[in-house]
Write a protein that holds these residues in place. Structure first.
Motif, PDB file in Angstrom:
ATOM      1  N   LEU A 262      11.705   3.139   0.305  1.00 46.74           N
ATOM      2  CA  LEU A 262      10.431   3.001  -0.414  1.00 46.74           C
ATOM      3  C   LEU A 262       9.981   1.557  -0.349  1.00 46.74           C
ATOM      4  CD1 LEU A 262       8.410   4.441  -2.497  1.00 46.74           C
ATOM      5  CD2 LEU A 262       9.803   3.340  -4.257  1.00 46.74           C
ATOM      6  N   GLY A 263       8.674   1.345  -0.129  1.00 47.47           N
ATOM      7  CA  GLY A 263       8.132  -0.003  -0.156  1.00 47.47           C
ATOM      8  C   GLY A 263       7.794  -0.554   1.214  1.00 47.47           C
ATOM      9  N   THR A 264       6.976  -1.617   1.234  1.00 41.78           N
ATOM     10  CA  THR A 264       6.554  -2.261   2.476  1.00 41.78           C
ATOM     11  C   THR A 264       7.157  -3.657   2.611  1.00 41.78           C
ATOM     12  OG1 THR A 264       4.460  -1.029   2.458  1.00 41.78           O
ATOM     13  CG2 THR A 264       4.561  -3.010   3.843  1.00 41.78           C
TER      14      THR A 264
ATOM     15  N   CYS B 277       6.089  -4.539  -7.754  1.00 47.12           N
ATOM     16  CA  CYS B 277       6.614  -5.717  -7.067  1.00 47.12           C
ATOM     17  C   CYS B 277       6.197  -5.716  -5.602  1.00 47.12           C
ATOM     18  CB  CYS B 277       8.140  -5.745  -7.192  1.00 47.12           C
ATOM     19  SG  CYS B 277       8.902  -7.239  -6.515  1.00 47.12           S
ATOM     20  N   ASP B 278       6.259  -4.567  -4.967  1.00 42.32           N
ATOM     21  CA  ASP B 278       5.851  -4.466  -3.567  1.00 42.32           C
ATOM     22  C   ASP B 278       4.384  -4.838  -3.406  1.00 42.32           C
ATOM     23  OD1 ASP B 278       6.254  -3.748  -0.791  1.00 42.32           O
ATOM     24  OD2 ASP B 278       5.100  -1.936  -1.207  1.00 42.32           O
TER      25      ASP B 278
ATOM     26  N   ASP C  37      -3.139   3.327   0.361  1.00 41.68           N
ATOM     27  CA  ASP C  37      -2.120   2.675  -0.463  1.00 41.68           C
ATOM     28  C   ASP C  37      -2.677   2.273  -1.821  1.00 41.68           C
ATOM     29  OD1 ASP C  37      -0.410   3.007   1.609  1.00 41.68           O
ATOM     30  OD2 ASP C  37      -0.423   0.928   2.271  1.00 41.68           O
ATOM     31  N   LYS C  38      -3.525   3.117  -2.385  1.00 40.18           N
ATOM     32  CA  LYS C  38      -4.009   2.878  -3.737  1.00 40.18           C
ATOM     33  C   LYS C  38      -2.825   2.682  -4.676  1.00 40.18           C
ATOM     34  CE  LYS C  38      -8.440   5.390  -3.772  1.00 40.18           C
ATOM     35  NZ  LYS C  38      -8.669   5.525  -2.328  1.00 40.18           N
TER      36      LYS C  38
ATOM     37  N   ALA D  13       2.190   7.405  -8.031  1.00 38.38           N
ATOM     38  CA  ALA D  13       2.385   8.857  -8.060  1.00 38.38           C
ATOM     39  C   ALA D  13       3.516   9.272  -7.127  1.00 38.38           C
ATOM     40  CB  ALA D  13       1.091   9.571  -7.670  1.00 38.38           C
ATOM     41  N   LYS D  14       3.543   8.718  -5.924  1.00 40.07           N
ATOM     42  CA  LYS D  14       4.608   9.055  -4.981  1.00 40.07           C
ATOM     43  C   LYS D  14       5.969   8.673  -5.542  1.00 40.07           C
ATOM     44  CE  LYS D  14       6.460   8.219  -0.376  1.00 40.07           C
ATOM     45  NZ  LYS D  14       6.280   7.568   0.947  1.00 40.07           N
ATOM     46  N   ALA D  15       6.047   7.483  -6.116  1.00 39.57           N
ATOM     47  CA  ALA D  15       7.320   7.016  -6.668  1.00 39.57           C
ATOM     48  C   ALA D  15       7.779   7.896  -7.819  1.00 39.57           C
ATOM     49  CB  ALA D  15       7.183   5.566  -7.135  1.00 39.57           C
ATOM     50  N   MET D  16       6.854   8.249  -8.703  1.00 38.52           N
ATOM     51  CA  MET D  16       7.225   9.052  -9.872  1.00 38.52           C
ATOM     52  C   MET D  16       7.599  10.477  -9.475  1.00 38.52           C
ATOM     53  SD  MET D  16       7.174   6.844 -12.115  1.00 38.52           S
ATOM     54  CE  MET D  16       6.716   5.135 -11.767  1.00 38.52           C
TER      55      MET D  16
END
Length: 364
Positions: free
Chosen positions: A6-8, A349-350, A228-229, A235-238
């Motif tokens: 997860l994350g960029t 943070c990302d 990437d709103k 929402a994706k993370a949750m």
């Protein structure tokens, strides 16, 4: 298996199984020069760990974190940070019967069909145990946000089944969240929630509910306007958290009952800062943070493992009846609170680092 990262710019890769040797996470992109020790991470894992109260699973895990790489003398070096949490209280024999059948609402059937093999003990990779890695990484992300921005992140149980917290988000006293077993900031309501959960446990059943989360003092400008709103990534993370079944931000579904004239957040000047009189947007407009508190909610289903007789089919497709076994939460909500906070910190943070990279490019 894909989909473990997860994350960029602030990127995590989670690994491990419920009954394997341990759970781990690798963090890439953490800035160099930040003080970081196990003591910065452990308090958040203590909030998530099993066996912490009478309304959580009886599995006894200390969830002690070890920093394996990425720091020298307690300072981050900018290289990958590897965190390890050992499993010590596995009881794989509790799951021997499960190898021959598919548990209702579990990942048994889908994993078997997709991969042709599955880890029966504790659900393997599909277990909520893997979220220990999320929480450990989230603690590091939270430290970056706290030191760089002073962002305040806190979540709490808003509802357990039909018992719902009616307090408005801006009136929540965050200091009350950790004063009861269920992590609800209303003490009287919390006592009723605990009794309801305990009754469900005694009946061999389980309950679901909603966790609400607030991110305060978030600067304007985090998030990207199309795919990437900020709310899309939240929402994706949750929805990647085990047992989560719904996400809404700001007014959410309740906004469909309003009209634009009352739902629009009117801007005003607050001593040189632009604010809004209401916060139906939940702190995000056009996919970008607007400086107001970010408020969202995550719905969690009742724990699928219940100690009641259930109908299902076995691996040969024949109808069977079984009783759930093992150690499981009768309600995931209390332990979901630190997981929601951690996932929010990771996303924020990302996006903060992405924002800094974008701004610094034009500040040269």
């Amino acid at each position: 298996m894909a989909g473990d990262s997860l994350g960029t710019l602030f990127k995590i890769s989670n690994w491990g199984e419920s009954h394997g040797k341990g759970i781990g996470v690798v963090i890439e992109g953490c800035p160099a020069g930040m003080a970081l020790t196990e003591e910065d991470i452990q308090p958040f894992l203590d909030k998530r760990r099993p066996g912490q109260s009478s309304i959580t699973t009886r599995r006894d895990e200390a969830d002690t974190v070890e920093i394996m790489s990425g720091t020298v003398d307690g300072i981050t070096t900018g290289t990958p940070i590897s965190l390890f949490i050992r499993n010590k209280d596995q009881k794989s024999k509790d799951y021997s019967e499960m190898a021959k059948l598919y548990r209702p609402s579990h990942a048994d059937y889908t994993y078997q069909k997709k991969y042709g093999i599955r880890d029966v003990a504790g659900g393997g990779r599909s277990s909520a145990r893997v979220t220990a890695g999320h929480v450990a990484a989230g603690a590091v992300a939270r430290k970056v946000l706290t030191e760089a921005l002073g962002v305040d992140i806190f979540a709490y149980v808003k509802s357990v089944q039909d018992l719902q917290l009616e307090t408005a988000p801006d009136a929540i006293n965050a200091e009350l969240i950790e004063t009861n077993l269920v992590r609800c900031p209303d003490q009287d309501l919390a006592e009723r929630m605990v009794k309801k959960i305990e009754a469900a446990r005694k009946a061999g059943d389980s309950l679901g509910g909603v966790v609400e989360c607030q991110l305060r003092d978030v600067p304007v400008g985090l998030g990207e306007p199309v795919f990437d709103k900020l709310e899309a990534d939240l929402a994706k993370a949750m929805l990647s958290i085990n047992a989560s079944k719904g996400f809404e931000i700001g007014s959410g579904f309740a906004g469909t009952l309003m009209q634009g004239s009352t739902h629009n957040d009117v801007f005003f000047d607050d001593e040189g800062s632009v604010r809004t009189k209401t916060n139906y947007s939940g702190g995000v407009q056009g996919g970008i943070s607007n400086g107001m508190p970010i408020v969202f909610r995550v719905a969690f289903k009742p724990t699928p493992t219940i100690i009641r007789e259930q109908e299902t089919v076995n691996v040969d497709g024949k109808d069977v009846v079984f009783h759930g076994r093992g150690r499981h939460d009768p309600c995931v909500l209390p332990r979901a609170v630190p997981i929601v906070e951690a996932m929010a910190a990771l996303v924020l943070c990302d996006h903060f680092l992405r924002f800094k990279a974008y701004k610094n490019l034009f500040d040269l």
